[in-house]
Design an enzyme around this catalytic site. Structure first.
Site, PDB file in Angstrom:
ATOM      1  CE1 TYR A 164      -2.853  -3.125   0.559  1.00  0.00           C
ATOM      2  CE2 TYR A 164      -4.199  -1.709   1.915  1.00  0.00           C
ATOM      3  CZ  TYR A 164      -4.022  -2.892   1.242  1.00  0.00           C
ATOM      4  OH  TYR A 164      -5.013  -3.818   1.239  1.00  0.00           O
TER       5      TYR A 164
ATOM      6  CE  LYS B 173       1.837 -17.675  -2.016  1.00  0.00           C
ATOM      7  NZ  LYS B 173       0.994 -18.876  -1.980  1.00  0.00           N
TER       8      LYS B 173
ATOM      9  CG  ASP C  47      -1.633 -20.229  -0.312  1.00  0.00           C
ATOM     10  OD1 ASP C  47      -0.954 -19.878   0.670  1.00  0.00           O
ATOM     11  OD2 ASP C  47      -1.186 -20.949  -1.219  1.00  0.00           O
TER      12      ASP C  47
ATOM     13  CG  ASP D 227      -7.633  -4.671   3.054  1.00  0.00           C
ATOM     14  OD1 ASP D 227      -8.770  -4.733   3.558  1.00  0.00           O
ATOM     15  OD2 ASP D 227      -7.325  -3.837   2.182  1.00  0.00           O
TER      16      ASP D 227
ATOM     17  CG  ASP E  97     -13.360  -7.070   4.444  1.00  0.00           C
ATOM     18  OD1 ASP E  97     -13.107  -6.493   5.530  1.00  0.00           O
ATOM     19  OD2 ASP E  97     -13.907  -6.504   3.478  1.00  0.00           O
TER      20      ASP E  97
END
Ligand code: NAD
Length: 359
Positions: A145, A192, A224, A248, A252
């Site tokens: 970001y 990751k 994942d 993020d 959610d």
């Protein structure tokens, strides 16, 4: 009982942010009266509302008031005008990102806990969900970001750089380990590391920190796998710590464990003023209709009391009131189902009044 004096800034922002923070503030006032604390309040503008009034989504006055307060109760930012115009240069969410940067809010905490009465409201089977209780730590000021971004090849190629420094991982890692020590002493660090260098640094730092917390069992997962396990077996998680982008998305996803966006609170903390807000946005579709569920804002107020002021009992009083409200059968529309009698479905203010009575 220790009486505290604190100054709280209310920053309602846009859309239903206005409606839900009004209820959150009333709850704080009620708690102050019940426990003999002295809370003073001020208000400030952010987002679309601030752009309209000053041209700036985070006016200097708002930032100064935030820095001068002991905690911020925040609503939401956003307006359809900008959602449909990705080229707009000045945007409400810039206010949010700058606020996080300016206040050094590097850790976003999202407790995911399902109230038993809402087991049916989730799309996941009740027997898989019951008892799930997860605390997410999402890093908030680094990663893809905030790294370098741009275009090349005449604009036909675009890039965003994911970057982390050792100290950034260490400071959020420490907060997550500390939290794990007060809970079930189980931490999942999500990355990751099989493909990303920034993730390899992330894992290296967490592994080093783990030596300082021998009582905490640490599990390293690829993002994942976490995405899958959250739905398959949410009860296996206690504290989860992860980078900005993964956090993020995963938080959610995890919000569905709690049934509705309208139920989830979050805390953004760093070394200065903490900001407490629902995870939902400004919900233009229901703005001004009195339909917004204020429970996420009320639970944000509970987090504020616990984390910024250390008022555990006061915080629990609010959570117990929410639990009691749901046990009594009261619902807002978003958490009601076919079996909810029409007279038990209340609007934003009416639900707030019931909570005040229960406190
Ligand atoms: P949203 O969270 O505002 O709404 C998603 C859906 O959930 C809508 O149908 C809405 O009615 C419902 N919902 C959300 N909160 C609710 C509540 N308290 N009670 C009942 N129903 C609720 O997300 P969106 O629609 O994707 O975005 C709307 C605007 O909010 C956009 O401008 C977006 O940029 C902004 N946004 C802001 C934040 C923030 O300020 N932190 C977060 C997400 C989105």
């Amino acid at each position: 009982m220790k009486m505290v004096k604190k100054h709280i800034l209310i920053v309602p922002g846009d859309g239903i942010g206005q409606e839900v923070t009004a209820v959150g503030k009333k709850v704080l006032e009620k708690i102050a009266a019940k426990f003999g604390h002295e809370f003073t309040y001020d208000e400030a503008l952010i987002g679309h509302e601030a752009i309209e009034a000053t041209g700036d989504p985070l006016p200097a006055e708002t930032l100064a008031k935030m820095k001068a307060s002991d905690a911020v109760l925040f609503g939401a930012v956003g307006h359809p005008k900008y959602d449909n115009d990705p080229s707009a240069k000045v945007r409400p969410e810039q206010g949010l990102l700058r606020m996080r940067k300016e206040l050094g809010l590097y850790a976003n905490l999202r407790p995911i806990k399902l109230f038993d009465e809402l087991l049916g409201a989730s799309s996941i089977k009740p027997e898989i969900l019951k008892g799930a209780d997860i605390l997410f730590f999402r890093e908030l000021t680094g990663d893809i970001y905030f790294g370098e971004k741009g275009r090349k090849n005449n604009g036909d190629t675009a890039y965003d750089v994911a970057e982390y420094s050792r100290y950034e991982v260490e400071r959020i890692g420490r907060k997550a380990f500390d939290a794990a020590m007060t809970r079930k002493k189980h931490l999942v660090s999500v990355d990751k590391a099989n493909v990303l260098e920034s993730s390899r640094l992330w894992r290296e730092v967490i592994q080093k920190l783990a030596l300082e917390y021998p009582e905490v069992t640490v599990e390293y997962q690829f993002v994942d796998a976490t995405a899958m396990l959250l739905i398959k077996d949410p009860k296996r998680f206690d504290v989860v710590v992860t980078a900005n982008l993964f956090g993020d998305i995963l938080t959610d996803e995890a919000s569905q464990i709690a049934g509705s966006m309208g139920m989830l609170a979050s805390a953004s903390i760093g070394d200065g003023t903490g900001v407490y807000e629902p995870i939902h946005g400004s919900a233009h579709d229901i703005t001004g209709k009195g339909l917004a569920n204020p429970l996420a804002s009320i639970l944000s107020a509970a987090l504020l009391l616990d984390i910024s002021f250390g008022l555990k009992k006061e915080s629990e009083t609010i959570i117990n009131a929410v639990d009691a409200l749901l046990k009594k059968g009261f619902r807002t529309r978003d958490i009601a189902d076919a079996s909810t009698p029409a007279n038990m479905i209340l609007g934003t203010e009416a639900i707030g009044e019931e909570i005040l009575k229960l406190i």
